[in-house]
Design a protein around this motif. Structure first.
Motif: not given
Length: 501
Positions: A43, A54, A57-58, A60, A83, A211, A216, A472-473
């Motif tokens: 992350l 990053d 995490v591109h 989310v 965010s 994001t 991340g 993904g997250v």
């Protein structure tokens, strides 16, 4: 006085950190084991040429103030991370090699309207398909936060390959590709992923895409702070090598490669499922289960190009992603083991400096280009990431990244002014993701293979991570709640998360 229950969580990615937090919040004494030097290594991104990239995490989904992921994180005590939202009206530009270009929104109604306007003769099919995606997404209790776990996924139509499902509604090749684009977010070909699994990834983008404003790294740091607050014992720079059981089959302790032994009554394993059987006593799992885990194969691999340019980013990357595809090749070709990537697809995403260009923190624009490919040409270098890479690998990496960089600039002229700062190959992914076959998202959720369930034959041993739920997250976080729910009560957790939405 009751003895405090103890648990060991193996792997400190998003699913491992979330699992450790959940158990600690509910009275467990928790040890979290991670082979890297710090938790959340994938992350964290990295610094190169004084610019933050990053890498993990591109973008989310479900990160809006009332989004699903926001609710899960809020329950875990992570509720103050700034965010930044991508362009909701124009989340992605999809450009084909015949110069056709389409815009996709990050909003259910706007995406439906946009596709219907671009393909007016396909309007009925588009409406039915989009409605099915939403219904399949909402069928999961852990996505809708409604209902009873285990009573979803019942529609047999949803268990056929995505490509066959799409073909029911349209035969237009451009539209088929547009509907299949989220395959790049889970790494499985439209010929092989079930419609249901695809919908659970595609549906996360129906309420906007965001994001973390500080990348991340900010999420990894927030997790680490919460772990400290909940007194989770971190064991970094060491690996779990053996899960020991008593004569009655119950868990006793986890042995680390430094000789330390951690007593426990529960274990949450979040690593690649293929490695689990070798950690367990012989016959702890049924032979059929061991064979299934050993035969699990990974999804799509990729090269990643990290690019930097002038202070002003290309307009097409201003809070937008850009995808280039061949118009005369099936989109599924990108997921073939023989695919090398020279002709795309090229998926270019803006980095933190572009998304936060008004912050004054950055002096150069950055972005990352993901280029799907097979990993076979690197097979000779699998497992070489612990020390200095062989000279033959370094030469191959240099040659491949240069060739792909040139191909990217020819296909997408807007990237011409950006320089190649660094890059990753499939074996880079193998090193940091611990995926045996260099999968970008680990074990593939393929209709031809049986991905593991969170509960195992060993009492107290549960599996979490991407292989159980999705990538993904958000997929990793849901897997933690699913696995820990067997110890803490699924309905209790779901009710608590629902109250945080």
């Amino acid at each position: 006085m009751a003895t405090q229950p103890s648990a060991v969580v193996i792997g400190a990615g998003a699913s491992g950190m979330a699992s450790a937090l959940l158990l600690a919040m509910h009275g467990y004494r928790v040890s979290l084991v991670e082979r890297a030097k710090e938790p959340g290594v994938t992350l964290r991104g990295f610094l190169k040429s004084r610019l933050y990239f990053d890498s993990g995490v591109h973008f989310v989904g479900e990160l809006s103030p009332h989004g699903l992921l926001t609710a899960y994180l809020r329950y875990l005590g992570i509720d103050d991370l700034p965010s930044v939202e991508f362009d909701r009206h124009h989340f992605e530009t999809v450009r084909f090699s015949d110069r056709r270009e389409f815009s996709l929104a990050a909003d259910f109604e706007m995406m439906l309207a946009g596709l219907s306007a671009d393909f007016p003769t396909e309007k009925d099919g588009i409406q039915h398909y989009m409605a099915d995606v939403k219904a399949a997404y909402d069928s999961s209790v852990f996505h809708s936060l409604q209902g009873i776990p285990g009573r979803d996924e019942t529609d047999p139509r949803w268990h056929i390959p995505l490509q066959d499902y799409i073909a029911r509604y349209t035969r237009n090749p451009w539209l088929q590709t547009l509907l299949a684009i989220p395959c790049l977010y889970h790494g499985v070909s439209p010929n092989n992923v079930s419609f249901l699994q695809h919908a659970r990834v595609a549906g996360t983008h129906f309420d906007g895409v965001r994001t973390f404003a500080k990348g991340g790294l900010s999420l990894a740091n927030a997790f680490e702070q919460r772990l400290a607050e909940e007194d989770v014992a971190l064991h970094c720079s060491c690996s779990a090598v053996q899960i020991h059981c008593r004569s009655d089959g119950s868990l006793s302790e986890v042995e680390l490669d430094n000789g330390e032994r951690l007593a426990c009554s529960a274990v949450i394993y979040t690593g690649h499922p293929r490695f689990l059987p070798q950690m367990l006593p012989e016959k702890a799992l049924r032979p059929a289960a061991v064979n299934r885990l050993h035969q699990l194969y990974d999804g799509m691999s990729a090269h990643l190009l990290y690019l930097s340019g002038g202070a002003e980013p290309p307009l097409l990357l201003n809070k937008k992603n850009l995808l280039y595809c061949r118009h005369d090749r099936p989109f599924s070709d990108a997921f073939q083991p023989s695919h090398r990537g020279h002709e795309g697809p090229f998926y270019v995403m803006p980095g933190p400096s572009i998304l936060n260009r008004n912050s004054g923190l950055y002096h150069s624009a950055d972005c990352v280009a993901v280029i799907p490919c097979g990993a076979a040409e690197y097979r000779a270098f699998y497992g070489t990431g612990n020390d200095k890479r062989p000279a033959a690998y370094r030469a191959l990496k240099k040659q491949r990244l240069a060739a792909l960089y040139d191909a990217l600039r020819r296909a997408i002229p807007e990237t011409e002014g950006m320089r190649l700062v660094d890059g990753a190959t499939p074996v880079t992914l193998q090193k940091y993701l611990y995926s045996p076959e260099c999968g970008m998202y680990g074990a593939a959720h393929d209709v031809t293979q049986f991905n593991p369930l969170p509960v195992t034959r060993v009492a107290g041993l549960y599996i979490a991570g991407q292989a159980v739920t999705g990538p993904g997250v958000i997929g990793a976080t849901i897997s933690a709640f699913l696995a820990c729910g067997y110890l803490l009560g699924h309905q209790n957790l779901l009710s608590a998360v629902r109250a945080c939405r």
